[in-house]
Design a protein around this motif. Structure first.
Motif, mmCIF file in Angstrom:
data_model
loop_
_atom_site.group_PDB
_atom_site.id
_atom_site.type_symbol
_atom_site.label_atom_id
_atom_site.label_comp_id
_atom_site.label_asym_id
_atom_site.label_seq_id
_atom_site.Cartn_x
_atom_site.Cartn_y
_atom_site.Cartn_z
ATOM 1 N N GLN A 34 -0.798 -14.114 2.953
ATOM 2 C CA GLN A 34 -0.365 -12.789 2.324
ATOM 3 C C GLN A 34 -0.817 -11.511 3.189
ATOM 4 O O GLN A 34 -0.075 -10.967 3.886
ATOM 5 C CB GLN A 34 -1.137 -12.586 1.145
ATOM 6 N N VAL A 35 -2.075 -11.730 3.747
ATOM 7 C CA VAL A 35 -2.442 -10.639 4.696
ATOM 8 C C VAL A 35 -1.751 -10.903 5.826
ATOM 9 O O VAL A 35 -1.137 -9.550 6.675
ATOM 10 C CB VAL A 35 -3.963 -10.679 4.919
ATOM 11 N N ALA A 36 -1.494 -11.732 6.523
ATOM 12 C CA ALA A 36 -0.903 -11.995 7.730
ATOM 13 C C ALA A 36 0.791 -11.350 7.490
ATOM 14 O O ALA A 36 1.103 -10.743 8.629
ATOM 15 C CB ALA A 36 -0.772 -13.373 8.162
ATOM 16 N N GLY A 37 1.314 -11.548 6.418
ATOM 17 C CA GLY A 37 2.375 -11.143 6.188
ATOM 18 C C GLY A 37 2.638 -9.538 6.057
ATOM 19 O O GLY A 37 3.665 -8.912 6.415
ATOM 20 N N TRP A 38 1.601 -8.900 5.575
ATOM 21 C CA TRP A 38 1.551 -7.443 5.449
ATOM 22 C C TRP A 38 1.204 -6.770 6.820
ATOM 23 O O TRP A 38 1.773 -5.979 6.981
ATOM 24 C CB TRP A 38 0.086 -6.959 4.662
ATOM 25 N N VAL A 39 0.560 -7.455 7.623
ATOM 26 C CA VAL A 39 0.428 -6.891 9.092
ATOM 27 C C VAL A 39 1.838 -6.914 9.776
ATOM 28 O O VAL A 39 2.022 -6.049 10.312
ATOM 29 C CB VAL A 39 -0.597 -7.857 9.948
ATOM 30 N N ASP A 40 2.451 -8.171 9.766
ATOM 31 C CA ASP A 40 3.715 -8.067 10.112
ATOM 32 C C ASP A 40 4.762 -6.929 9.466
ATOM 33 O O ASP A 40 5.616 -6.440 10.122
ATOM 34 C CB ASP A 40 4.545 -9.397 10.040
ATOM 35 N N GLN A 41 4.705 -6.950 8.273
ATOM 36 C CA GLN A 41 5.524 -5.919 7.376
ATOM 37 C C GLN A 41 5.099 -4.669 8.074
ATOM 38 O O GLN A 41 5.984 -3.759 8.199
ATOM 39 C CB GLN A 41 5.248 -5.968 5.945
ATOM 40 N N PHE A 42 3.636 -4.289 8.098
ATOM 41 C CA PHE A 42 3.421 -2.926 8.811
ATOM 42 C C PHE A 42 3.867 -2.543 9.963
ATOM 43 O O PHE A 42 4.354 -1.483 10.549
ATOM 44 C CB PHE A 42 1.910 -2.724 8.526
ATOM 45 N N VAL B 31 -5.343 -2.224 -11.198
ATOM 46 C CA VAL B 31 -3.949 -2.753 -11.581
ATOM 47 C C VAL B 31 -3.288 -3.753 -10.582
ATOM 48 O O VAL B 31 -2.167 -4.087 -10.621
ATOM 49 C CB VAL B 31 -2.685 -1.672 -11.632
ATOM 50 N N LEU B 32 -4.182 -4.351 -9.720
ATOM 51 C CA LEU B 32 -3.681 -5.170 -8.671
ATOM 52 C C LEU B 32 -3.608 -6.559 -9.146
ATOM 53 O O LEU B 32 -4.596 -7.066 -9.755
ATOM 54 C CB LEU B 32 -4.403 -5.073 -7.407
ATOM 55 N N THR B 33 -2.721 -7.229 -9.059
ATOM 56 C CA THR B 33 -2.527 -8.797 -9.684
ATOM 57 C C THR B 33 -1.330 -9.089 -8.211
ATOM 58 O O THR B 33 -0.838 -8.600 -7.665
ATOM 59 C CB THR B 33 -1.909 -8.818 -10.892
ATOM 60 N N GLN B 34 -1.502 -10.605 -8.531
ATOM 61 C CA GLN B 34 -0.542 -11.046 -7.718
ATOM 62 C C GLN B 34 0.965 -10.667 -7.792
ATOM 63 O O GLN B 34 1.900 -10.858 -6.859
ATOM 64 C CB GLN B 34 -0.543 -12.614 -8.061
ATOM 65 N N ASN B 35 1.192 -10.297 -8.997
ATOM 66 C CA ASN B 35 2.711 -9.682 -9.245
ATOM 67 C C ASN B 35 2.707 -8.439 -9.148
ATOM 68 O O ASN B 35 3.883 -7.867 -8.884
ATOM 69 C CB ASN B 35 2.855 -10.089 -10.941
ATOM 70 N N THR B 36 1.684 -7.603 -8.955
ATOM 71 C CA THR B 36 2.077 -6.073 -8.491
ATOM 72 C C THR B 36 1.641 -5.658 -7.093
ATOM 73 O O THR B 36 2.249 -4.751 -6.641
ATOM 74 C CB THR B 36 0.951 -5.275 -9.540
ATOM 75 N N VAL B 37 0.958 -6.523 -6.247
ATOM 76 C CA VAL B 37 0.292 -6.222 -5.109
ATOM 77 C C VAL B 37 1.201 -5.544 -4.061
ATOM 78 O O VAL B 37 1.309 -4.885 -3.534
ATOM 79 C CB VAL B 37 -0.685 -7.142 -4.572
ATOM 80 N N ASP B 38 2.369 -6.566 -3.969
ATOM 81 C CA ASP B 38 3.441 -6.413 -3.079
ATOM 82 C C ASP B 38 4.014 -4.934 -3.353
ATOM 83 O O ASP B 38 4.056 -4.246 -2.084
ATOM 84 C CB ASP B 38 4.568 -7.580 -2.915
ATOM 85 N N GLN B 39 4.266 -4.447 -4.388
ATOM 86 C CA GLN B 39 4.868 -3.198 -4.686
ATOM 87 C C GLN B 39 3.917 -2.296 -4.257
ATOM 88 O O GLN B 39 4.143 -1.097 -3.532
ATOM 89 C CB GLN B 39 5.052 -3.127 -6.221
ATOM 90 N N TYR C 169 -6.343 0.943 11.612
ATOM 91 C CA TYR C 169 -7.844 1.104 10.983
ATOM 92 C C TYR C 169 -7.191 1.506 9.603
ATOM 93 O O TYR C 169 -7.883 0.512 8.940
ATOM 94 C CB TYR C 169 -8.590 2.414 11.203
ATOM 95 N N ASP C 170 -6.595 2.194 8.884
ATOM 96 C CA ASP C 170 -5.995 2.327 7.425
ATOM 97 C C ASP C 170 -5.491 1.085 7.113
ATOM 98 O O ASP C 170 -5.668 0.580 6.072
ATOM 99 C CB ASP C 170 -5.403 3.355 7.330
ATOM 100 N N LEU C 171 -4.579 0.494 7.892
ATOM 101 C CA LEU C 171 -3.908 -0.775 7.280
ATOM 102 C C LEU C 171 -4.918 -1.869 7.067
ATOM 103 O O LEU C 171 -4.968 -2.479 5.854
ATOM 104 C CB LEU C 171 -3.208 -1.331 8.602
ATOM 105 N N ILE C 172 -5.995 -2.003 7.840
ATOM 106 C CA ILE C 172 -6.800 -3.111 7.482
ATOM 107 C C ILE C 172 -7.826 -2.791 6.466
ATOM 108 O O ILE C 172 -8.512 -3.690 5.828
ATOM 109 C CB ILE C 172 -7.675 -3.879 8.910
ATOM 110 N N SER C 173 -7.979 -1.537 6.366
ATOM 111 C CA SER C 173 -8.797 -0.879 5.374
ATOM 112 C C SER C 173 -8.247 -1.544 3.905
ATOM 113 O O SER C 173 -9.366 -1.884 3.070
ATOM 114 C CB SER C 173 -9.079 0.669 5.188
ATOM 115 N N PHE D 80 0.021 -6.534 18.152
ATOM 116 C CA PHE D 80 -0.470 -5.718 16.864
ATOM 117 C C PHE D 80 -1.400 -6.680 16.080
ATOM 118 O O PHE D 80 -2.218 -6.155 15.465
ATOM 119 C CB PHE D 80 0.974 -5.180 16.364
ATOM 120 N N ARG D 81 -0.725 -7.809 16.281
ATOM 121 C CA ARG D 81 -1.591 -8.865 15.147
ATOM 122 C C ARG D 81 -3.215 -8.859 15.627
ATOM 123 O O ARG D 81 -4.137 -8.741 14.949
ATOM 124 C CB ARG D 81 -1.104 -10.180 15.191
#
Length: 347
Positions: free
Chosen positions: A233-241, A99-107, A216-220, A258-259
């Protein structure tokens, strides 16, 4: 007696006077297999884990513990550890990967991050969750030189072997300074389920959980071996986490640190995965994972660029490994924003 007969006999005992149908599902990378048990008004999932190949006890113990502490794992309906049978709550068929798409992945990823954070708040019982020791982390990285390099016909010189050993040690030195939490160890889009009527994701395949680095689980999941997103996008998720971490996990640890921690953890994991995918093919005859090799190697090469202290390892990968790797597994073409917009992720 064949295991299919043993399973049917056991189900007749745990589901007395109930008609059921058994539908065996496709296998995974382990010796376990699964079957959907269909009754008239409900259904369950059967785990068949031959005792001489797999031990169900860790799954049962960890599932019970995690469930008691609020993690969304399958409930255990019945068990027979001697025969290696578990009857579980059925999470359905909707893998997160589908179910992952560009529109759903962030959620979905935001929800996945929340569940990682929740998992990290659970007290880790030493008897249930072994330490992700330096030896274990090293053994995993060494799958790279024990399985991938021989498969490519690469014989290490003494200098190259020393370089790899020093690189592994540098990685370990970083990892040992990361806060230690419960680590699922395979927290990716094929081990998370979208559940009907629930906002949380179902978590499966957690029986190898350990106590280890909190990245570990974050980057998995954000650098999933089976799906890729844009680097920004991935860099943004690292900062979000990082923003979701507890204050205690940030003490003396800037976002820049952390990065770097996430990059180093990624390198360790992808060295391991490259070796595991080759081992699954060479030792176990499972070729399905080879198609993902080039994506995992692409990840590793990008991550090494962000760790100047691993320049020697980066040069070895580029100069020695890649010429033969490309001949064997092909070249991975990084996903583009246009492709994501048209078709979602490359799952």
């Amino acid at each position: 007696m064949q295991r299919e007969q043993l399973i049917e006999t056991w189900l007749q005992q745990v589901l007395p006077q109930q008609d059921f149908k058994i539908n065996y599902l496709a296998g995974d990378a382990s010796f376990r297999r699964y079957a959907r048990i269909q009754l008239e008004t409900t259904q369950y999932m059967l785990m068949d884990a031959p005792p001489e190949k797999e031990d169900c006890a860790p799954f049962v113990q960890i599932a019970s513990y995690l469930s008691a502490h609020g993690a969304r794992v399958p409930q255990i309906v019945a068990q027979d550890l001697t025969q290696g049978f578990l009857l579980l709550e059925d999470f359905g068929d909707q893998l997160l990967s589908t179910v992952l798409t560009q529109n759903t992945v962030d959620q979905y990823y935001t929800q996945a991050f929340r569940q990682i954070i929740q998992l990290q708040t659970i007290a880790h019982e030493a008897q249930l969750f072994p330490q992700y020791s330096a030896q274990k982390l090293t053994d995993e990285m060494r799958l790279f030189d024990q399985w991938l390099l021989p498969a490519l016909g690469i014989d290490l010189s003494d200098a190259q072997a020393t370089m790899l050993q020093q690189s592994y040690q540098w990685i370990l030195d970083n990892l040992k300074h990361q806060p230690e939490v419960i680590v699922h160890r395979d927290y990716h889009s094929r081990n998370l389920m979208v559940l009907d009527g629930e906002s949380v994701l179902g978590v499966i395949d957690f029986q190898d959980a350990v106590v280890g680095p909190d990245t570990y689980d974050l980057i998995s999941i954000i650098r999933d071996a089976y799906v890729q997103w844009l680097p920004e996008q991935v860099a943004g998720w690292v900062d979000q986490f990082y923003g979701m971490l507890s204050e205690s996990a940030k003490v003396g640890r800037s976002i820049e640190q952390f990065r770097l921690d996430a990059e180093v953890m990624s390198i360790q994991r992808h060295l391991k995965i490259l070796g595991i995918f080759v081992r699954l093919y060479v030792r176990d005859g499972k070729s399905g994972y080879l198609k993902d090799m080039s994506r995992v190697m692409w990840y590793l090469r990008q991550e090494l660029k962000h760790c100047p202290d691993l320049l020697a390892l980066q040069q070895f990968v580029e100069d020695v490994v890649m010429p033969k790797f490309e001949q064997e597994y092909g070249v991975y073409q990084a996903i583009t924003s246009e492709q994501l917009a048209q078709a979602g992720a490359t799952v």
